[in-house]
Design a protein around this motif. Structure first.
Motif, PDB file in Angstrom:
ATOM      1  N   PRO A 115      -6.009   0.889   2.922  1.00 50.90           N
ATOM      2  CA  PRO A 115      -7.118   1.347   3.784  1.00 50.90           C
ATOM      3  C   PRO A 115      -7.027   2.793   4.219  1.00 50.90           C
ATOM      4  O   PRO A 115      -8.012   3.345   4.714  1.00 50.90           O
ATOM      5  N   GLU A 116      -5.868   3.443   4.074  1.00 48.37           N
ATOM      6  CA  GLU A 116      -5.785   4.864   4.409  1.00 48.37           C
ATOM      7  C   GLU A 116      -6.481   5.735   3.357  1.00 48.37           C
ATOM      8  O   GLU A 116      -6.625   6.938   3.549  1.00 48.37           O
ATOM      9  N   SER A 166       0.850  -1.192   0.000  1.00 49.88           N
ATOM     10  CA  SER A 166       0.000   0.000   0.000  1.00 49.88           C
ATOM     11  C   SER A 166       0.887   1.243   0.000  1.00 49.88           C
ATOM     12  O   SER A 166       2.105   1.159   0.113  1.00 49.88           O
ATOM     13  N   LEU A 167       0.240   2.387  -0.137  1.00 43.36           N
ATOM     14  CA  LEU A 167       0.954   3.662  -0.077  1.00 43.36           C
ATOM     15  C   LEU A 167       0.610   4.413   1.205  1.00 43.36           C
ATOM     16  O   LEU A 167       0.634   5.645   1.242  1.00 43.36           O
ATOM     17  N   PHE A 181     -10.300   4.223  -4.274  1.00 42.31           N
ATOM     18  CA  PHE A 181      -8.839   4.224  -4.180  1.00 42.31           C
ATOM     19  C   PHE A 181      -8.301   3.038  -3.378  1.00 42.31           C
ATOM     20  O   PHE A 181      -7.131   2.695  -3.484  1.00 42.31           O
ATOM     21  N   GLU A 182      -9.134   2.440  -2.572  1.00 39.83           N
ATOM     22  CA  GLU A 182      -8.665   1.500  -1.558  1.00 39.83           C
ATOM     23  C   GLU A 182      -7.973   0.270  -2.142  1.00 39.83           C
ATOM     24  O   GLU A 182      -7.010  -0.234  -1.567  1.00 39.83           O
ATOM     25  N   LYS A 183      -8.483  -0.246  -3.274  1.00 34.63           N
ATOM     26  CA  LYS A 183      -7.899  -1.459  -3.845  1.00 34.63           C
ATOM     27  C   LYS A 183      -6.436  -1.260  -4.235  1.00 34.63           C
ATOM     28  O   LYS A 183      -5.643  -2.208  -4.211  1.00 34.63           O
ATOM     29  N   VAL A 184      -6.076  -0.038  -4.592  1.00 37.65           N
ATOM     30  CA  VAL A 184      -4.716   0.243  -5.050  1.00 37.65           C
ATOM     31  C   VAL A 184      -3.871   0.899  -3.970  1.00 37.65           C
ATOM     32  O   VAL A 184      -2.704   0.548  -3.774  1.00 37.65           O
ATOM     33  N   LEU A 185      -4.456   1.841  -3.224  1.00 37.96           N
ATOM     34  CA  LEU A 185      -3.680   2.617  -2.263  1.00 37.96           C
ATOM     35  C   LEU A 185      -3.677   2.034  -0.863  1.00 37.96           C
ATOM     36  O   LEU A 185      -2.764   2.294  -0.085  1.00 37.96           O
TER      37      LEU A 185
END
Length: 468
Positions: free
Chosen positions: A314-315, A116-117, A308-312
């Protein structure tokens, strides 16, 4: 067993998450219990309201809690044992099992577990806080901050005739929230919606709850699209909207060929139907894929949704919509919903897009997902040969498995629960009883010897649950 994805850092929302788990475990397990408000927890734990909101969003996504408009959050009652839940709705049983300690949740599709990022987002957020002190952070942008809306509009623009503007992008707290708004804005109650099948159970349940008549169109066994049945439905039913994936349909992993895409676009235009494009996995194909369906259809009858969650990770739980039309109604619905979103977090996500950091991360994540899928495939061949068949995944973080022999998949599900393992039976991805011989299992667990034991257990459960 413990197959949870490893994380490299411990963030504030995770501490709040653990606190809430402890709090939920201490309260009554027989009836729903109201939980502290965002503001109450923020004061109690001395963290920001947005941090509390992210933790609550994660708990809600896992099915541990639920929200009631204008009333707050509530903890679901947890059955004292699995027998109590035996006659309950299958999705409720899955959620209830996920709330029990020590369960191996092998049912999800969470690509960001492989990277994640979160760290980059929080670093950017600290920088932005210095630039935008609290008193300069506006909470009166109900459709999202302009910077992020503009970044998304630019990303979805593909040509001078296929372009988007920032005011045609709408950002909400999560995907569920924006889909609920969309259903209200389109007035879908009582209308006919055609969906590809299998389809995400969140979307299906929201449509069902809204009183929509859902007609499911299964992908054919060879992974092709049933154009004949599709045209028949458009001709004989008063279809208002069609739900299709932008590139890859998950969890099946099927994709429209170029001729199929052109024909689908032609039929949608011929019959004047809206296309609701699911772009949740649109950028998670392991290799470069075909152009998205949205680039072929009438843009005036197109709505795109994603998150965005699938790529970035849970933040970044925000969901979003893009639409050229119904803008005034969407704005009204977003104003009524009054999302209180962190402007700093949205600006940090926008910086990831603008700096190119998002694309770098996406390339690395795709590579990791492909490598993990290949490793999982070897495990499946070694542990479950002759028990399941599947097409090799080309996107996402899961396998769509089909039992070779006829089985009672609910018995498989129940048998795995006794071993503290959760799978997602295929029938969850249908409202009309399809996919009874399928299941979705995750491949994002790395370096865990217990995974082989889990797959051996699953193979045995399939054998014991055969019906023919």
């Amino acid at each position: 067993m413990n197959l949870r994805g490893e994380r490299q850092a411990d963030f504030a929302y995770q501490a709040v998450y653990r606190y809430m788990i402890s709090l939920i475990n201490e309260i009554s397990l027989q009836t729903p219990v109201k939980l502290p408000s965002l503001r109450q927890l923020s004061a109690r734990l001395n963290v920001s309201i947005s941090t509390i909101q992210y933790a609550y969003s994660l708990l809600e996504k896992e099915g541990r809690i639920y929200s009631v408009a204008k009333s707050g959050y509530f903890a679901w009652p947890v059955a004292a044992n699995s027998q109590v839940m035996a006659g309950a709705d299958l999705l409720e049983r899955l959620y209830a099992a996920a709330r029990r300690p020590g369960m191996v949740v092998l049912s999800g599709d969470e690509p960001a577990l492989l990277g994640s990022l979160d760290g980059d987002l929080l670093t950017l957020e600290r920088q932005l806080v210095r630039k935008y002190p609290h008193q300069l952070q506006p909470w009166t942008q109900p459709c999202g901050v302009w910077e992020l809306r503009a970044a998304l509009a630019a990303r979805y623009t593909s040509s001078p005739t296929r372009c988007w503007q920032a005011d045609e992008v709408y950002i909400g707290a999560d995907l569920r929230g924006v889909l609920e708004i969309l259903i209200d804005a389109l007035g879908l109650k009582g209308t006919v919606v055609v969906t590809e099948s299998p389809c995400d159970y969140l979307v299906l349940r929201l449509l069902q709850t809204a009183g929509v008549r859902v007609i499911e169109l299964p992908w054919l066994a060879d992974g092709s699209f049933d154009l004949t049945t599709f045209e028949h439905l458009l001709h004989h039913e008063s279809v208002h909207l069609v739900l299709l994936s932008s590139v890859i349909s998950m969890p099946s992993g099927a994709a429209l060929s170029v001729p199929e895409r052109l024909q689908v676009a032609h039929l949608l235009d011929q019959y004047g139907c809206w296309l609701l494009e699911d772009d949740t996995f649109g950028e998670l194909s392991y290799t470069p894929s075909q152009a998205a369906l949205r680039n072929l259809v009438n843009p005036e009858r197109l709505i795109v949704f994603s998150s965005f969650e699938k790529v970035l990770g849970p933040e970044a739980p925000f969901g979003y919509l893009l639409s050229h039309q119904i803008g005034s109604e969407l704005q009204r619905q977003f104003l009524l919903r009054s999302f209180r979103l962190s402007s700093i977090r949205q600006r940090a996500i926008a910086r990831l897009y603008q700096s190119g950091r998002f694309d770098q991360h996406l390339q690395t994540l795709r590579q990791h997902l492909q490598e993990q899928a290949q490793a999982m495939s070897l495990r499946l061949e070694a542990r479950m040969a002759g028990r399941v068949s599947y097409r090799m995944p080309v996107a996402g973080a899961s396998f769509w498995l089909e039992s070779v022999a006829p089985v009672d998949m609910r018995l498989v599900f129940q048998s795995m629960l006794t071993q503290q393992v959760i799978i997602a039976p295929g029938e969850l991805f249908s409202l009309s009883g399809l996919h009874h011989q399928h299941m979705r299992v995750s491949h994002t667990f790395t370096g865990h010897p217990n995974l082989d034991i889990t797959l051996d257990t699953l193979a045995h459960a399939l054998l014991q649950s055969q019906t023919g």
